[in-house]
Scaffold this motif. Structure first.
Motif, PDB file in Angstrom:
ATOM      1  N   LYS A  31       3.604 -10.267  37.463  1.00 43.86           N
ATOM      2  CA  LYS A  31       3.526  -9.865  38.903  1.00 43.86           C
ATOM      3  C   LYS A  31       5.010 -10.233  39.581  1.00 43.86           C
ATOM      4  O   LYS A  31       5.488  -9.453  40.434  1.00 43.86           O
ATOM      5  CB  LYS A  31       2.420 -10.047  39.659  1.00 43.86           C
ATOM      6  N   SER A  32       5.283 -11.360  39.361  1.00 38.56           N
ATOM      7  CA  SER A  32       6.652 -12.068  39.834  1.00 38.56           C
ATOM      8  C   SER A  32       8.014 -10.917  39.440  1.00 38.56           C
ATOM      9  O   SER A  32       8.659 -10.675  40.276  1.00 38.56           O
ATOM     10  CB  SER A  32       6.997 -13.319  39.443  1.00 38.56           C
ATOM     11  N   ILE A  33       7.771 -10.687  38.136  1.00 37.81           N
ATOM     12  CA  ILE A  33       8.975  -9.780  37.814  1.00 37.81           C
ATOM     13  C   ILE A  33       8.707  -8.488  38.195  1.00 37.81           C
ATOM     14  O   ILE A  33       9.551  -7.677  38.833  1.00 37.81           O
ATOM     15  CB  ILE A  33       8.897  -9.921  36.253  1.00 37.81           C
TER      16      ILE A  33
ATOM     17  N   ASP B 218      11.137 -15.032  36.531  1.00 35.77           N
ATOM     18  CA  ASP B 218      10.322 -15.890  35.886  1.00 35.77           C
ATOM     19  C   ASP B 218      10.794 -16.400  34.568  1.00 35.77           C
ATOM     20  O   ASP B 218      10.592 -15.918  33.307  1.00 35.77           O
ATOM     21  CB  ASP B 218       8.828 -15.172  35.564  1.00 35.77           C
ATOM     22  N   PHE B 219      11.292 -17.733  34.720  1.00 38.93           N
ATOM     23  CA  PHE B 219      11.787 -18.337  33.459  1.00 38.93           C
ATOM     24  C   PHE B 219      11.117 -19.808  33.431  1.00 38.93           C
ATOM     25  O   PHE B 219      11.723 -20.784  33.226  1.00 38.93           O
ATOM     26  CB  PHE B 219      13.429 -18.187  33.360  1.00 38.93           C
ATOM     27  N   SER B 220       9.927 -19.635  33.694  1.00 35.35           N
ATOM     28  CA  SER B 220       9.214 -21.001  33.949  1.00 35.35           C
ATOM     29  C   SER B 220       9.036 -21.808  32.719  1.00 35.35           C
ATOM     30  O   SER B 220       9.005 -23.087  32.519  1.00 35.35           O
ATOM     31  CB  SER B 220       7.422 -20.573  34.322  1.00 35.35           C
ATOM     32  N   ASP B 221       9.260 -21.192  31.344  1.00 35.16           N
ATOM     33  CA  ASP B 221       9.103 -21.986  30.348  1.00 35.16           C
ATOM     34  C   ASP B 221      10.336 -22.938  30.129  1.00 35.16           C
ATOM     35  O   ASP B 221      10.316 -23.968  29.668  1.00 35.16           O
ATOM     36  CB  ASP B 221       9.314 -21.282  28.982  1.00 35.16           C
ATOM     37  N   VAL B 222      11.584 -22.613  30.888  1.00 37.46           N
ATOM     38  CA  VAL B 222      12.824 -23.541  31.057  1.00 37.46           C
ATOM     39  C   VAL B 222      12.352 -24.773  31.613  1.00 37.46           C
ATOM     40  O   VAL B 222      13.386 -25.614  31.437  1.00 37.46           O
ATOM     41  CB  VAL B 222      13.872 -22.781  31.352  1.00 37.46           C
TER      42      VAL B 222
END
Length: 278
Positions: free
Chosen positions: A242-244, A250-254
């Motif tokens: 939903k953010s994208i 969304d690059f939360s994994d980084v």
């Protein structure tokens, strides 16, 4: 009796102290000269990994991190259902020849990555794996290392960093148990949220990243990442980020890679670009 009780209490206290020390074991540092960053991306079925590829490349091209030895793995997924997000051209643009495709050919990718990893270990370097996904590929790799190099203590030489409860739930139980037992497995706060001790790299609002980036190749890389993410976000039953979808990032994994390099103090995506875009 009192003396016996005292001894029992003393033993319990010693065991408690030992457990406490194990839980707060000193955090090792990444050695720029010898260590390897092995960035894993599941790309299934959330398109956040596509943004994470671009963000990882942004970090690695910053002058502070240009000397980092790295390799990336696409398709490092677990047992989750749903379709894969193909992004081969993005991986090539981001990592050149320094990546392997476990989705296209798991066995070939495992051989390629083992060759890179064994070379690093033989030279005295450690392996750091930010898990932008699950631990199944990592478990297969660690098994290879332990079988072929039983003299290597993988618990102290291979560091896995995970931030997501969901990623752990959709890792096969055997693989998750294996990496927890045989590696330096670190669980950090979730990178989807802010204010929890690690960066929160998921934003619903658009971020003016073009104004921050001075490298035209990185601008093109982010444009490609956004185009791929928008094309596959929620498509054919894939997870809808939903953010994208709202035009954000969304690059939360980084958050894991930032933790590895001591950048866990970055608050959010804006702080990421302010620190690393130049």
């Amino acid at each position: 009796m009192n003396r016996l009780i005292f001894k029992i209490i003393a033993v319990i206290g010693l065991l408690y102290a030992q457990v406490g020390c194990a839980q707060t074991a000193p955090r090792p540092d990444f050695d720029l000269e010898n260590d390897l960053l092995l960035a894993h991306f599941d790309c299934k079925t959330d398109v956040d990994d596509v943004h994470s590829v671009a963000a990882t490349a942004t970090l690695l091209r910053h002058p502070d991190f240009r000397e980092v030895r790295y390799h990336a793995v696409a398709g490092a997924y677990g047992v989750q259902e749903g379709l894969y997000v193909p992004a081969e051209e993005l991986f090539e643009a981001a990592f050149g020849t320094h990546w392997s495709d476990a989705h296209a050919d798991f066995g070939k990718a495992l051989l390629e990555v083992y060759a890179v990893v064994s070379g690093t270990l033989s030279r005295g370097g450690d392996i750091w794996i930010p898990e932008a996904g699950q631990s199944d590929f990592s478990a297969a790799l660690v098994r290879q290392v332990r079988q072929r190099n039983p003299q290597i203590d993988t618990r102290s030489r291979i560091h896995i960093v995970q931030h997501s409860d969901w990623n752990e739930r959709v890792t096969s139980p055997e693989s998750l148990a294996y990496v927890r037992e045989h590696t330096d497995y670190r669980k950090i706060p979730d990178g989807n949220a802010e204010g929890n001790g690690t960066p929160g790299f998921r934003k619903d609002q658009a971020i003016a990243w073009r104004e921050q980036l001075s490298d035209p190749e990185l601008v093109a890389l982010w444009e490609s990442a956004q185009a791929i993410a928008n094309r596959y976000n929620g498509a054919s039953g894939r997870y809808l980020n939903k953010s994208i979808a709202a035009g954000g990032l969304d690059f939360s994994d980084v958050s894991e890679t930032c933790w590895i390099f001591g950048l866990e103090g970055l608050e959010d995506a804006k702080a990421f670009f302010a620190r690393l875009a130049q």
